[in-house]
Write a protein that holds these residues in place. Structure first.
Motif, short mmCIF file in Angstrom:
data_model
loop_
_atom_site.label_atom_id
_atom_site.label_comp_id
_atom_site.label_asym_id
_atom_site.label_seq_id
_atom_site.Cartn_x
_atom_site.Cartn_y
_atom_site.Cartn_z
N THR A 164 11.77 0.18 -7.38
CA THR A 164 11.14 -0.72 -6.40
C THR A 164 9.67 -0.95 -6.74
OG1 THR A 164 10.45 1.05 -4.92
CG2 THR A 164 12.69 0.14 -4.58
N VAL A 165 9.10 -1.92 -6.08
CA VAL A 165 7.68 -2.21 -6.22
C VAL A 165 6.87 -0.97 -5.82
CG1 VAL A 165 5.79 -3.56 -5.23
CG2 VAL A 165 7.88 -4.70 -5.99
N GLU A 166 7.32 -0.27 -4.79
CA GLU A 166 6.60 0.93 -4.35
C GLU A 166 6.54 1.98 -5.47
OE1 GLU A 166 6.32 3.79 -0.45
OE2 GLU A 166 8.30 3.01 -0.97
N ASP A 167 7.58 2.07 -6.29
CA ASP A 167 7.60 3.02 -7.40
C ASP A 167 6.58 2.65 -8.48
OD1 ASP A 167 9.80 4.38 -6.23
OD2 ASP A 167 11.22 3.02 -7.21
N ALA A 168 6.30 1.36 -8.62
CA ALA A 168 5.44 0.88 -9.72
C ALA A 168 4.01 0.56 -9.29
CB ALA A 168 6.07 -0.38 -10.34
N MET A 169 3.81 0.32 -8.00
CA MET A 169 2.51 -0.20 -7.54
C MET A 169 1.41 0.85 -7.61
SD MET A 169 2.89 -0.40 -3.41
CE MET A 169 2.62 1.04 -2.39
N GLN A 170 0.17 0.34 -7.65
CA GLN A 170 -1.02 1.18 -7.54
C GLN A 170 -1.40 1.23 -6.06
OE1 GLN A 170 -4.11 -0.31 -10.22
NE2 GLN A 170 -2.49 -1.40 -11.32
N LYS A 171 -1.59 2.43 -5.56
CA LYS A 171 -1.94 2.56 -4.14
C LYS A 171 -3.44 2.48 -3.91
CE LYS A 171 2.22 5.08 -2.89
NZ LYS A 171 2.94 5.46 -4.08
N GLU A 172 -4.23 2.85 -4.91
CA GLU A 172 -5.69 2.73 -4.84
C GLU A 172 -6.04 1.34 -5.35
OE1 GLU A 172 -7.90 5.07 -3.64
OE2 GLU A 172 -6.09 6.16 -3.02
N VAL A 173 -6.43 0.45 -4.47
CA VAL A 173 -6.63 -0.96 -4.82
C VAL A 173 -8.11 -1.32 -4.75
CG1 VAL A 173 -6.01 -3.35 -4.27
CG2 VAL A 173 -4.37 -1.50 -3.83
N VAL A 174 -8.60 -1.93 -5.83
CA VAL A 174 -9.93 -2.53 -5.79
C VAL A 174 -9.78 -3.80 -4.97
CG1 VAL A 174 -11.74 -3.65 -7.14
CG2 VAL A 174 -10.60 -1.59 -8.03
N LYS A 175 -10.59 -3.92 -3.93
CA LYS A 175 -10.49 -5.08 -3.04
C LYS A 175 -11.90 -5.49 -2.63
CE LYS A 175 -9.61 -1.82 0.62
NZ LYS A 175 -8.63 -1.24 1.49
N VAL A 224 0.69 -5.93 -2.62
CA VAL A 224 1.85 -5.40 -1.90
C VAL A 224 1.42 -5.26 -0.44
CG1 VAL A 224 3.55 -3.55 -1.76
CG2 VAL A 224 2.56 -4.17 -3.99
N VAL A 225 2.18 -5.88 0.44
CA VAL A 225 1.79 -5.91 1.84
C VAL A 225 2.86 -5.30 2.74
CG1 VAL A 225 0.25 -7.90 1.60
CG2 VAL A 225 2.66 -8.28 2.14
N GLY A 226 2.37 -4.75 3.85
CA GLY A 226 3.25 -4.25 4.90
C GLY A 226 3.24 -5.25 6.03
N GLU A 227 3.23 -4.73 7.24
CA GLU A 227 3.23 -5.59 8.42
C GLU A 227 1.94 -6.40 8.52
OE1 GLU A 227 5.96 -5.93 10.36
OE2 GLU A 227 6.82 -4.61 8.83
N ASN A 228 2.05 -7.62 8.99
CA ASN A 228 0.90 -8.51 9.22
C ASN A 228 0.02 -8.71 7.98
OD1 ASN A 228 1.66 -8.78 11.92
ND2 ASN A 228 0.56 -6.93 12.47
N LYS A 229 0.63 -8.69 6.82
CA LYS A 229 -0.09 -8.91 5.56
C LYS A 229 -1.13 -7.83 5.27
CE LYS A 229 0.44 -13.20 3.80
NZ LYS A 229 -0.19 -14.23 3.05
N LYS A 230 -0.95 -6.64 5.84
CA LYS A 230 -1.87 -5.52 5.56
C LYS A 230 -1.62 -5.03 4.13
CE LYS A 230 -3.07 -3.73 10.04
NZ LYS A 230 -4.20 -4.57 10.15
N LEU A 231 -2.72 -4.89 3.38
CA LEU A 231 -2.64 -4.46 1.98
C LEU A 231 -2.29 -2.98 1.90
CD1 LEU A 231 -3.23 -5.31 -1.00
CD2 LEU A 231 -5.55 -4.45 -0.63
N ILE A 232 -1.23 -2.67 1.13
CA ILE A 232 -0.86 -1.26 0.93
C ILE A 232 -0.84 -0.89 -0.55
CG2 ILE A 232 0.41 -1.05 3.10
CD1 ILE A 232 3.02 -1.38 1.47
N GLY A 233 -0.96 -1.87 -1.43
CA GLY A 233 -0.97 -1.59 -2.86
C GLY A 233 -1.07 -2.88 -3.65
N ILE A 234 -0.99 -2.73 -4.97
CA ILE A 234 -0.97 -3.89 -5.85
C ILE A 234 -0.08 -3.56 -7.04
CG2 ILE A 234 -3.00 -3.27 -7.23
CD1 ILE A 234 -3.76 -6.36 -6.97
N VAL A 235 0.63 -4.57 -7.51
CA VAL A 235 1.46 -4.39 -8.69
C VAL A 235 1.08 -5.48 -9.70
CG1 VAL A 235 3.45 -5.74 -7.83
CG2 VAL A 235 3.81 -3.95 -9.53
N THR A 236 0.87 -5.05 -10.93
CA THR A 236 0.49 -5.97 -12.01
C THR A 236 1.60 -6.04 -13.04
OG1 THR A 236 -0.54 -4.25 -13.36
CG2 THR A 236 -1.94 -5.33 -11.70
#
Length: 159
Positions: free
Chosen positions: A3-14, A135-147
């Motif tokens: 899944t995306v959760e397995d691959a995504m980075q949780k620490e996101v530069v924003k 990668v977003v959860g509810e209400n477009k809240k940022l929870i990660g990023i996948v490249t």
């Protein structure tokens, strides 16, 4: 299924939409990344910025040179034309320094949910011609990023 959760980075530069291009550029360069999401005060994704967005701020100034058979006046004029071109580039950079990222960010952000498969993420990136997906959860809240690199890395772990 990976899944995306397995691959995504949780620490996101924003960034925030009020951050300056100078600040954003320095962080992107320092972190060696080519783009990042823009979030509001509630961590909702409101945009995304890439190196391409920043590059479009700088107008390309290049003198029209006839390098095959330059006339004598062209040779005399060349240093002047080159100097004018450099001055224009410097002026563009100066203007860009005061612009906020909210003015140039892409507002129509392609996002993905954490439970999507990485093959869905790869297909979405390809069809939308993007290099990263917040990668977003509810209400477009940022929870990660996948490249793209994250997806390739996740594929390497399966073999």
């Amino acid at each position: 299924m990976i899944t995306v959760e397995d691959a995504m980075q949780k620490e996101v530069v924003k960034f925030k939409d009020v951050d300056t291009i100078t600040y954003v550029s320095s962080i992107l360069r320092g972190k060696k990344i080519s783009g990042a999401p823009i979030v509001d005060e509630d961590n909702n994704v409101i945009g995304i910025v890439s190196e391409g967005d920043i590059m479009r701020l700088l107008e390309v100034h290049s003198p029209n040179l006839n390098l095959l058979l330059p006339a004598p006046f062209d040779l005399i004029e060349l240093p002047v034309r080159m100097r004018v071109g450099l001055d224009e580039i410097a002026e563009d950079i100066g203007k860009a320094a005061s612009i906020m990222v909210g003015e140039i960010m892409t507002k129509e952000v392609v996002t993905i949910k954490k439970d999507a498969s990485i093959s869905d993420a790869a297909a979405l990136m390809d069809s939308k011609k993007v290099n990263r997906l917040p990668v977003v959860g509810e209400n477009k809240k940022l929870i990660g990023i996948v490249t793209r690199g994250d997806i390739i890395g996740a594929l390497g772990k399966t073999g």
